[in-house]
Design a protein around this motif. Structure first.
Motif, PDB file in Angstrom:
ATOM      1  N   GLU A  63     -31.164 -32.148  41.164  1.00  0.00           N
ATOM      2  CA  GLU A  63     -30.779 -31.853  39.722  1.00  0.00           C
ATOM      3  C   GLU A  63     -30.099 -30.646  39.515  1.00  0.00           C
ATOM      4  OE1 GLU A  63     -31.217 -33.625  36.607  1.00  0.00           O
ATOM      5  OE2 GLU A  63     -30.300 -31.808  35.904  1.00  0.00           O
ATOM      6  N   ARG A  64     -29.147 -30.780  38.436  1.00  0.00           N
ATOM      7  CA  ARG A  64     -28.241 -29.480  38.224  1.00  0.00           C
ATOM      8  C   ARG A  64     -28.588 -28.826  36.955  1.00  0.00           C
ATOM      9  NH1 ARG A  64     -22.681 -32.316  36.058  1.00  0.00           N
ATOM     10  NH2 ARG A  64     -23.387 -33.171  34.110  1.00  0.00           N
ATOM     11  N   HIS A  65     -29.486 -29.441  36.282  1.00  0.00           N
ATOM     12  CA  HIS A  65     -29.885 -28.879  34.873  1.00  0.00           C
ATOM     13  C   HIS A  65     -31.491 -28.832  34.841  1.00  0.00           C
ATOM     14  CE1 HIS A  65     -29.267 -26.846  31.314  1.00  0.00           C
ATOM     15  NE2 HIS A  65     -29.445 -27.851  30.585  1.00  0.00           N
ATOM     16  N   LEU A  66     -31.851 -29.708  33.804  1.00  0.00           N
ATOM     17  CA  LEU A  66     -33.247 -29.674  33.658  1.00  0.00           C
ATOM     18  C   LEU A  66     -34.046 -31.086  33.887  1.00  0.00           C
ATOM     19  CD1 LEU A  66     -33.056 -28.500  29.974  1.00  0.00           C
ATOM     20  CD2 LEU A  66     -33.472 -26.919  32.078  1.00  0.00           C
ATOM     21  N   LEU A  67     -35.005 -30.936  34.715  1.00  0.00           N
ATOM     22  CA  LEU A  67     -35.700 -32.295  35.154  1.00  0.00           C
ATOM     23  C   LEU A  67     -36.045 -32.854  33.918  1.00  0.00           C
ATOM     24  CD1 LEU A  67     -36.127 -30.568  38.053  1.00  0.00           C
ATOM     25  CD2 LEU A  67     -38.055 -32.168  38.389  1.00  0.00           C
ATOM     26  N   GLY A  68     -36.068 -34.240  33.698  1.00  0.00           N
ATOM     27  CA  GLY A  68     -36.582 -34.987  32.522  1.00  0.00           C
ATOM     28  C   GLY A  68     -35.180 -35.398  31.898  1.00  0.00           C
ATOM     29  N   GLY A  69     -34.203 -34.796  32.243  1.00  0.00           N
ATOM     30  CA  GLY A  69     -32.701 -35.281  31.616  1.00  0.00           C
ATOM     31  C   GLY A  69     -32.727 -35.336  30.036  1.00  0.00           C
ATOM     32  N   ASP A  70     -31.810 -36.348  29.553  1.00  0.00           N
ATOM     33  CA  ASP A  70     -31.796 -36.358  28.034  1.00  0.00           C
ATOM     34  C   ASP A  70     -33.015 -36.526  27.316  1.00  0.00           C
ATOM     35  OD1 ASP A  70     -29.096 -35.704  27.501  1.00  0.00           O
ATOM     36  OD2 ASP A  70     -28.511 -37.751  27.345  1.00  0.00           O
ATOM     37  N   CYS A  71     -33.701 -37.548  28.151  1.00  0.00           N
ATOM     38  CA  CYS A  71     -34.869 -38.146  27.306  1.00  0.00           C
ATOM     39  C   CYS A  71     -35.905 -37.110  26.905  1.00  0.00           C
ATOM     40  CB  CYS A  71     -35.745 -39.132  27.998  1.00  0.00           C
ATOM     41  SG  CYS A  71     -37.170 -39.868  27.174  1.00  0.00           S
ATOM     42  N   LEU A  72     -36.263 -36.198  27.730  1.00  0.00           N
ATOM     43  CA  LEU A  72     -37.314 -35.132  27.492  1.00  0.00           C
ATOM     44  C   LEU A  72     -36.800 -33.962  26.755  1.00  0.00           C
ATOM     45  CD1 LEU A  72     -40.152 -33.597  28.168  1.00  0.00           C
ATOM     46  CD2 LEU A  72     -38.953 -32.945  30.054  1.00  0.00           C
ATOM     47  N   ASN A  73     -35.452 -33.685  27.186  1.00  0.00           N
ATOM     48  CA  ASN A  73     -34.774 -32.465  26.586  1.00  0.00           C
ATOM     49  C   ASN A  73     -34.121 -32.568  25.452  1.00  0.00           C
ATOM     50  OD1 ASN A  73     -36.040 -30.650  29.025  1.00  0.00           O
ATOM     51  ND2 ASN A  73     -34.786 -32.119  30.076  1.00  0.00           N
ATOM     52  N   TYR A  74     -33.077 -33.585  25.326  1.00  0.00           N
ATOM     53  CA  TYR A  74     -32.171 -33.690  24.117  1.00  0.00           C
ATOM     54  C   TYR A  74     -32.014 -34.935  23.666  1.00  0.00           C
ATOM     55  CZ  TYR A  74     -30.282 -29.692  27.178  1.00  0.00           C
ATOM     56  OH  TYR A  74     -30.112 -28.652  27.834  1.00  0.00           O
ATOM     57  N   GLY A  75     -33.145 -35.856  24.012  1.00  0.00           N
ATOM     58  CA  GLY A  75     -32.976 -37.098  23.172  1.00  0.00           C
ATOM     59  C   GLY A  75     -34.406 -37.622  22.798  1.00  0.00           C
ATOM     60  N   CYS A  76     -35.072 -38.724  23.457  1.00  0.00           N
ATOM     61  CA  CYS A  76     -35.943 -39.169  22.674  1.00  0.00           C
ATOM     62  C   CYS A  76     -37.213 -38.442  22.177  1.00  0.00           C
ATOM     63  CB  CYS A  76     -36.707 -40.313  23.693  1.00  0.00           C
ATOM     64  SG  CYS A  76     -35.720 -41.073  25.129  1.00  0.00           S
TER      65      CYS A  76
END
Ligand SMILES: Cc1cc2nc3c(=O)[nH]c(=O)nc-3n(C[C@H](O)[C@H](O)[C@H](O)COP(=O)(O)OP(=O)(O)OC[C@H]3O[C@@H](n4cnc5c(N)ncnc54)[C@H](O)[C@@H]3O)c2cc1C
Length: 507
Positions: A63-76
């Motif tokens: 993972e290059r950034h944050l685990l959890g990806g869009d959903c956790l960090n910037y999405g759902c």
């Protein structure tokens, strides 16, 4: 690529970072060879990695950034936290119907709303944490950018990783419209909007898709003067026209200015404000705002992976090319989630990850085309859908029988003051086989599930009709669809026979 920072750097965001990108994390020494290397730790990647490791495979996760990806960090997760706050405020504002005295001015603490958003997000982030991946699942977690070097090996942070199978789960990023001056004027995307600490008093939202509609309504309810700019003739382009109409009315009631069929010509900055210049019905208008949110769709993350080296075919707009079994042009490499699939949802990323594990590691033959995929736009009312739309079914040459029950027919909706909406189902004509359904209701996302279950289990609408639904619930509207269907089966001829039989019984 420069990744956006997580701002503000408060306690909640620091907790989040400790979980999903621990400072000072040391990548492990790579094993000689992995059963599975997963690139990208959003929903697709996490489910793939945890599922495979749980079954005993030796797994590396990159993972290059944050685990959890869009959903956790910037999405759902952050969007639904914001929507929840907006709904609470809306309920208070409109609670005079329930006897509360009208409040002229509702003091809204936007900073506190965003603080709660960050707090609940940090709380949820524990599920996706780096320590959990390492200690609970035994995954080798590498933080850094992953890129292929060959058909069966890749590198991350100078370390070579050899694999028997690889899974590309690198997701998608916000698409950018070609609007002259937008870059200089400045804009927000889903990666930055949840970092706001002050409510923009005038807010332009570009794009009338699910993201644009959800956030336009939420910000309007929190007190922003929101304009939603959409090039098409209506919002939510793929949804049922009646559902769209209800939602457009609802957005307007919330004070959202809907600028449909609008063409944005340019954006500029003037005296601390951003000006969106757009054309509508041949008239050019300047819209002065404090913030601009871009939500026009998602672009798959395929760049930087050096896919050529692995022999993986891709399209910059559509993403990694996979067959129904999620296999790429390199038989050792599979893909799942937003990077390869048109239905960009967390629950599809999850479902595809499960297919990927079966097919990549166990010679499974599972097909993504067999999935029944529901989705929901979390506006108020919510718009949920599963399966085919009426037009889509007809376009495939299927004869359709459509039934609709207005939500106002469910007593619970009347009691709750939530009658705006309907339950609609499309059946294969002459049968009770469900082709698709749309539910518009305050909790449509919950209500659609029984229809998805029926479709997945190949149960007809009659099975829903036989299922006892607690009274009073809004889901009774779905049972009423079955009752309506049963009534249509009573042809005049059958009714005549029944009447004759009853007459005979009275003798
Ligand atoms: C505002 C918003 C609201 C949403 N709301 C909902 C909702 O309510 N319900 C729903 O179902 N869906 C929702 N979605 C969609 C959902 O967030 C995505 O469908 C889901 O996150 C996709 O998961 P993924 O694993 O495919 O990709 P992602 O979550 O994007 O994860 C991909 C990961 O790969 C990493 N990565 C990329 N390239 C590399 C590389 N070369 N090396 C290492 N790592 C890499 C990225 O950093 C990222 O962490 C929403 C999306 C947005 C933007």
């Amino acid at each position: 690529m420069k990744q956006p920072l997580l701002l503000p750097q408060d306690e909640s965001n620091q907790t989040l970072l400790r979980n999903v990108h621990p400072p000072g994390w040391e990548n492990p020494e790579p094993a000689r060879c992995y059963n599975l290397v997963v690139i990208g730790a959003g929903t697709a990647g996490l489910v793939t990695a945890a599922g495979a490791a749980g079954l005993g495979a030796k797994v590396a996760l990159v993972e290059r950034h944050l685990l959890g990806g869009d959903c956790l960090n910037y999405g759902c997760v952050p969007s639904k936290a914001l929507i929840r706050a907006a709904r609470a405020i809306h309920d208070i504002r409109t609670s005079h119907e329930f006897g509360m005295a009208e409040v002229a001015h509702l003091p809204i603490d936007f900073a506190a709303i965003m603080e709660r958003l960050r707090r609940v997000r940090a709380e949820i982030s524990l599920h996706d944490s780096a320590l959990r991946m390492r200690d609970e699942f035994g995954i080798d977690l590498f933080l850094g950018e992953g890129r292929f070097l060959g058909r069966d090996f890749m590198e991350v942070e100078g370390r070579r990783i050899r694999f028997k199978r690889a899974a590309i789960c690198t997701g998608a990023r916000p698409g950018m419209p070609a609007i002259p001056g937008l870059e200089e004027a400045g804009y927000l995307t889903n990666e930055t909007v949840f970092s706001l600490t002050r409510l923009p008093s005038r807010f332009a939202v570009i794009g009338g898709g699910p993201l644009g509609c959800e956030l336009a309504q939420a910000f309007a309810r929190l007190g922003s003067q929101v304009s939603l700019l959409e090039p098409g003739g209506h919002i939510l382009s793929r949804e049922d026209p009646d559902a769209v109409q209800i939602l457009q009315n609802s957005l307007r009631e919330d004070g959202v200015q809907l600028c449909l069929e609008s063409k944005i010509l340019r954006a500029t900055r003037r005296m601390g404000e951003k000006i969106v210049c757009f054309e509508q019905e041949g008239v050019t208008r300047d819209l002065p705002v404090h913030e601009i949110l871009v939500g026009i769709g998602r672009v798959p993350n395929v760049e930087g992976l050096n896919l050529q080296a692995a022999g993986v075919s891709y399209d910059p707009k559509l993403g990694v090319k996979v067959n129904e079994r999620l296999q790429t042009s390199n038989p050792l490499v599979f893909a799942a989630g937003d990077v390869c699939f048109p239905y960009k949802f967390t629950h599809t990323a999850d479902a595809l990850a499960r297919i990927l594990i079966a097919n990549a590691l166990f010679m499974g033959r599972q097909k993504s085309s067999a999935l029944v995929i529901p989705w929901c736009t979390y506006t108020d009312p919510e718009v949920a859908h599963v399966g085919l739309y009426e037009q889509g079914a007809r376009a495939r040459g299927i004869e359709v029988h459509t039934l609709t029950v207005p939500l106002a027919r469910a007593d619970r909706a009347v009691l709750d003051g939530e009658t705006e909406g309907f339950a609609r189902i499309h059946l294969r004509k002459g049968t009770d086989r469900i082709l698709g359904a749309t539910v518009v209701a305050r909790h449509a996302g919950e209500m659609i599930n029984e229809i998805s279950l029926a479709m997945t289990a190949k149960l007809g609408l009659s099975a829903i009709g036989k299922t006892i639904h607690p009274y009073p619930t809004q889901a009774e509207a779905i049972k009423m669809l079955a009752d309506t269907y049963n009534r249509t089966r009573l042809t005049p001829f059958l009714k005549k026979i029944l009447s004759g039989w009853f007459r005979w019984r009275r003798w």
